[in-house]
Motif scaffolding. Structure first.
Motif, PDB file in Angstrom:
ATOM      1  N   ALA A 267       0.816  -1.214   0.000  1.00 29.81           N
ATOM      2  CA  ALA A 267       0.000   0.000   0.000  1.00 29.81           C
ATOM      3  C   ALA A 267       0.847   1.261   0.000  1.00 29.81           C
ATOM      4  O   ALA A 267       0.322   2.356  -0.248  1.00 29.81           O
ATOM      5  N   ASP A 268       2.148   1.129   0.262  1.00 26.50           N
ATOM      6  CA  ASP A 268       3.031   2.294   0.303  1.00 26.50           C
ATOM      7  C   ASP A 268       3.759   2.529  -1.012  1.00 26.50           C
ATOM      8  O   ASP A 268       4.600   3.424  -1.110  1.00 26.50           O
ATOM      9  N   ILE A 269       3.448   1.727  -2.033  1.00 28.57           N
ATOM     10  CA  ILE A 269       4.033   1.949  -3.355  1.00 28.57           C
ATOM     11  C   ILE A 269       3.457   3.241  -3.923  1.00 28.57           C
ATOM     12  O   ILE A 269       2.254   3.476  -3.854  1.00 28.57           O
ATOM     13  N   PRO A 270       4.276   4.116  -4.505  1.00 28.93           N
ATOM     14  CA  PRO A 270       3.751   5.364  -5.048  1.00 28.93           C
ATOM     15  C   PRO A 270       2.701   5.134  -6.133  1.00 28.93           C
ATOM     16  O   PRO A 270       2.744   4.154  -6.879  1.00 28.93           O
ATOM     17  N   VAL A 271       1.747   6.007  -6.213  1.00 32.04           N
ATOM     18  CA  VAL A 271       0.670   6.071  -7.200  1.00 32.04           C
ATOM     19  C   VAL A 271      -0.307   4.913  -7.065  1.00 32.04           C
ATOM     20  O   VAL A 271      -1.475   5.096  -6.711  1.00 32.04           O
ATOM     21  N   LEU A 272       0.150   3.678  -7.319  1.00 29.47           N
ATOM     22  CA  LEU A 272      -0.778   2.546  -7.377  1.00 29.47           C
ATOM     23  C   LEU A 272      -0.938   1.808  -6.058  1.00 29.47           C
ATOM     24  O   LEU A 272      -1.839   0.972  -5.937  1.00 29.47           O
ATOM     25  N   GLY A 273      -0.092   2.089  -5.075  1.00 30.30           N
ATOM     26  CA  GLY A 273      -0.158   1.337  -3.823  1.00 30.30           C
ATOM     27  C   GLY A 273      -1.499   1.464  -3.139  1.00 30.30           C
ATOM     28  O   GLY A 273      -2.185   0.468  -2.876  1.00 30.30           O
ATOM     29  N   ARG A 274      -1.900   2.695  -2.821  1.00 26.36           N
ATOM     30  CA  ARG A 274      -3.185   2.897  -2.150  1.00 26.36           C
ATOM     31  C   ARG A 274      -4.368   2.618  -3.065  1.00 26.36           C
ATOM     32  O   ARG A 274      -5.465   2.337  -2.604  1.00 26.36           O
ATOM     33  N   VAL A 275      -4.146   2.698  -4.363  1.00 28.68           N
ATOM     34  CA  VAL A 275      -5.230   2.419  -5.320  1.00 28.68           C
ATOM     35  C   VAL A 275      -5.604   0.943  -5.302  1.00 28.68           C
ATOM     36  O   VAL A 275      -6.786   0.585  -5.307  1.00 28.68           O
ATOM     37  N   LEU A 276      -4.609   0.068  -5.249  1.00 28.94           N
ATOM     38  CA  LEU A 276      -4.857  -1.373  -5.363  1.00 28.94           C
ATOM     39  C   LEU A 276      -4.858  -2.104  -4.026  1.00 28.94           C
ATOM     40  O   LEU A 276      -5.522  -3.133  -3.889  1.00 28.94           O
ATOM     41  N   PHE A 277      -4.137  -1.591  -3.045  1.00 34.55           N
ATOM     42  CA  PHE A 277      -3.906  -2.368  -1.823  1.00 34.55           C
ATOM     43  C   PHE A 277      -4.387  -1.674  -0.552  1.00 34.55           C
ATOM     44  O   PHE A 277      -3.961  -2.027   0.537  1.00 34.55           O
ATOM     45  N   GLU A 278      -5.258  -0.702  -0.682  1.00 34.19           N
ATOM     46  CA  GLU A 278      -5.866  -0.048   0.474  1.00 34.19           C
ATOM     47  C   GLU A 278      -7.337   0.190   0.170  1.00 34.19           C
ATOM     48  O   GLU A 278      -7.798   1.313   0.006  1.00 34.19           O
ATOM     49  N   GLN A 279      -8.080  -0.914   0.084  1.00 29.33           N
ATOM     50  CA  GLN A 279      -9.479  -0.875  -0.294  1.00 29.33           C
ATOM     51  C   GLN A 279     -10.275  -1.801   0.610  1.00 29.33           C
ATOM     52  O   GLN A 279      -9.700  -2.555   1.408  1.00 29.33           O
ATOM     53  N   ASN A 280     -11.597  -1.777   0.458  1.00 28.43           N
ATOM     54  CA  ASN A 280     -12.417  -2.711   1.234  1.00 28.43           C
ATOM     55  C   ASN A 280     -12.512  -4.052   0.521  1.00 28.43           C
ATOM     56  O   ASN A 280     -12.029  -4.210  -0.608  1.00 28.43           O
ATOM     57  N   ILE A 281     -13.160  -4.997   1.150  1.00 23.19           N
ATOM     58  CA  ILE A 281     -13.174  -6.372   0.642  1.00 23.19           C
ATOM     59  C   ILE A 281     -13.875  -6.495  -0.704  1.00 23.19           C
ATOM     60  O   ILE A 281     -13.551  -7.377  -1.509  1.00 23.19           O
ATOM     61  N   LEU A 282     -14.811  -5.597  -0.999  1.00 27.73           N
ATOM     62  CA  LEU A 282     -15.524  -5.683  -2.271  1.00 27.73           C
ATOM     63  C   LEU A 282     -14.591  -5.445  -3.459  1.00 27.73           C
ATOM     64  O   LEU A 282     -14.769  -6.053  -4.522  1.00 27.73           O
ATOM     65  N   VAL A 283     -13.613  -4.572  -3.289  1.00 26.77           N
ATOM     66  CA  VAL A 283     -12.658  -4.323  -4.370  1.00 26.77           C
ATOM     67  C   VAL A 283     -11.804  -5.569  -4.621  1.00 26.77           C
ATOM     68  O   VAL A 283     -11.603  -5.985  -5.765  1.00 26.77           O
ATOM     69  N   TYR A 284     -11.336  -6.183  -3.541  1.00 27.34           N
ATOM     70  CA  TYR A 284     -10.548  -7.405  -3.707  1.00 27.34           C
ATOM     71  C   TYR A 284     -11.392  -8.531  -4.304  1.00 27.34           C
ATOM     72  O   TYR A 284     -10.907  -9.316  -5.127  1.00 27.34           O
ATOM     73  N   LEU A 285     -12.662  -8.605  -3.887  1.00 28.41           N
ATOM     74  CA  LEU A 285     -13.564  -9.607  -4.474  1.00 28.41           C
ATOM     75  C   LEU A 285     -13.747  -9.374  -5.969  1.00 28.41           C
ATOM     76  O   LEU A 285     -13.874 -10.333  -6.746  1.00 28.41           O
ATOM     77  N   MET A 286     -13.768  -8.121  -6.381  1.00 24.59           N
ATOM     78  CA  MET A 286     -13.932  -7.814  -7.803  1.00 24.59           C
ATOM     79  C   MET A 286     -12.796  -8.424  -8.616  1.00 24.59           C
ATOM     80  O   MET A 286     -13.030  -9.074  -9.650  1.00 24.59           O
ATOM     81  N   TRP A 287     -11.550  -8.216  -8.153  1.00 27.80           N
ATOM     82  CA  TRP A 287     -10.412  -8.804  -8.886  1.00 27.80           C
ATOM     83  C   TRP A 287     -10.504 -10.331  -8.913  1.00 27.80           C
ATOM     84  O   TRP A 287     -10.267 -10.959  -9.960  1.00 27.80           O
ATOM     85  N   ILE A 288     -10.855 -10.923  -7.784  1.00 25.98           N
ATOM     86  CA  ILE A 288     -10.912 -12.383  -7.677  1.00 25.98           C
ATOM     87  C   ILE A 288     -11.999 -12.949  -8.587  1.00 25.98           C
ATOM     88  O   ILE A 288     -11.790 -13.940  -9.303  1.00 25.98           O
ATOM     89  N   ILE A 289     -13.176 -12.315  -8.587  1.00 21.05           N
ATOM     90  CA  ILE A 289     -14.287 -12.824  -9.390  1.00 21.05           C
ATOM     91  C   ILE A 289     -13.994 -12.682 -10.872  1.00 21.05           C
ATOM     92  O   ILE A 289     -14.313 -13.571 -11.679  1.00 21.05           O
ATOM     93  N   VAL A 290     -13.382 -11.576 -11.269  1.00 23.53           N
ATOM     94  CA  VAL A 290     -13.029 -11.408 -12.691  1.00 23.53           C
ATOM     95  C   VAL A 290     -12.064 -12.500 -13.127  1.00 23.53           C
ATOM     96  O   VAL A 290     -12.250 -13.135 -14.180  1.00 23.53           O
TER      97      VAL A 290
END
Length: 445
Positions: A267-290
């Protein structure tokens, strides 16, 4: 026109012809990109504000950024930057002219690459122009894009599941609304946001069951059924909102929010860290389901059966596949997925349920499904595109004219996501291959 000999079973030679002539519409795409590039050059570049700068914020001090590889800010001269980016867009358009004019069957990869370069340069030119004298936090913009893409992506995946099996799903809007309603109602009654999350797909199953009953069971025209179910969903949720939720919001309509799940270091990676790795469970479920749905549809026996039912149900029935049962299962599964998207509208963002809060997102999800060519990954990319337009208009709406720079009317900004959806879908009409039996009821002989 070229010909090639083909040997058939009786050893007689026949001539197989290949049409290598260019289609009459070959110039439409490069002409459109050229016009858009010239508009960008004139409006964003030559008519820009001279002597001012546009700033893009990329990194923060707390990010893991050794040696400052990613700069904290990228500052461009507003007018010069927009002109340079517009020229890049025009060069990509020139590449499309050369590619389309030279070959009747241009390379799809090169074509997509040129379109991507054009789109990126055009969008950056617009953003450079519109944030003149101001700064735009790119990470915040992309975080908003992901959050806004979740209901669209889940809705589009619901459509993929239904329509790959041959059932048109116009009722995505109602499924999203039922999911949002169920998540808030059950979550408020139980005091648990996690139970509310589980209730969202269950509630949306009601809509899926009604769609399957009328479309698959009673062979009612599927588009009409979907529209009627959307109206029904709006009516019944508005009724309960006005008679139950509004009178006692603490018990029936309490704002609740899923916790943010932060993955350390990533989550501390610049630009994309908080975009991809600081979200609620629904966002992670979206990637998994796709990812899971892509593998399931195109790499498993189940996926082969589903696609067979959507393409040629009679042949599928002949080899022992239960056509209508498969369609029932897919419609129900798709509605449950859409219910997760509905949960994003309430417990995913921490707001209470409101009347018609889906606000047409089901129809944009339907457009994302079409633009994505009925493929889970394509549907996700289309949803991200529409969500980016929505996130951009929200961010630009917070930039008041008092801050200086360019001011865009708020009404136009509100139209932006729908304009993008309209042009995107219009660009693929006639080019997307719909499942052959989509919308056709099957009666076992």
């Amino acid at each position: 026109m070229s010909t090639a000999p083909v040997v058939v079973t009786d050893d007689s030679a026949v001539e197989k012809s290949f049409d290598d002539s260019r289609p009459a519409s070959w110039w439409h795409l490069p002409a459109t990109t050229t016009v858009m590039g010239l508009i960008a050059l004139v409006m964003f570049g030559l008519r820009g504000i001279p002597g001012v700068e546009s700033a893009f914020v990329l990194a923060r001090e707390s990010d893991i950024n050794p040696l400052g590889i990613v700069p904290e800010r990228v500052v461009l001269p507003s007018m010069g930057g927009a002109i340079a980016l517009s020229v890049v867009a025009l060069l990509a358009s020139a590449g499309l002219w050369a590619l389309q004019a030279r070959s009747a069957r241009p390379s799809a990869r090169i074509r997509i690459a040129l379109i991507a370069v054009f789109a990126l340069a055009w969008i950056l030119a617009f953003m450079t122009w519109v944030i003149s004298q101001r700064a735009l936090d790119v990470t915040t913009l992309l975080q908003g894009t992901i959050v806004l893409a979740v209901p669209l992506a889940f809705g589009a995946l619901s459509g993929v599941l239904s329509e790959r099996s041959g059932v048109i799903n116009i009722a995505i809007e109602g499924q999203l609304l039922f999911g949002a309603f169920g998540a808030t109602l059950v979550g408020s009654l139980t005091g648990s946001v996690w139970i509310g999350l589980l209730a969202a797909p269950v509630m949306a199953l009601v809509m899926g069951a009604m769609l399957a009953l009328f479309a698959v069971g009673y062979h009612v025209q599927q588009i009409i059924v979907g529209v009627v179910l959307n109206v029904f969903a709006i009516g019944i949720t508005s009724f309960f909102f006005g008679t139950v939720m509004r009178d006692n919001p603490g018990l029936f309509n309490a704002p609740m929010r899923l916790p943010t799940l932060r993955i350390p270091l990533l989550a501390d990676i610049p630009v994309l860290g908080r975009v991809l790795f600081e979200q609620n469970i629904l966002v992670y479920l979206m990637w998994i389901i796709v990812a899971g749905l892509t593998v399931a549809l195109f790499r498993t026996r189940w996926g082969l059966r589903v696609r067979a039912v959507g393409e040629h149900p009679k042949a599928a029935d002949t080899v022992g596949i239960a056509v209508n049962l498969t369609r029932w299962k897919n419609v129900l599964l798709g509605s449950a997925v859409a219910g997760l998207g509905g949960a994003t509208l309430t417990i995913g963002t921490g707001v209470a349920f409101g009347e018609e809060m889906s606000a047409g997102k089901g129809y944009i999800a339907l457009a994302a499904m079409i633009l994505g060519r009925y493929h889970p990954v394509g549907a996700l990319l289309a949803a991200l595109t529409f969500a980016f337009a929505d996130s951009l208009q929200l961010r630009l709406g917070t930039m008041s004219a008092a801050e200086g720079g360019v001011s865009i009317p708020g009404d136009f900004l509100l139209m932006l996501p729908y304009i993008v959806a309209l042009f995107a879908v219009a660009g693929v009409v006639g080019r997307v291959r719909v499942p052959a039996a989509n919308g056709q009821p099957y009666v076992k002989q």
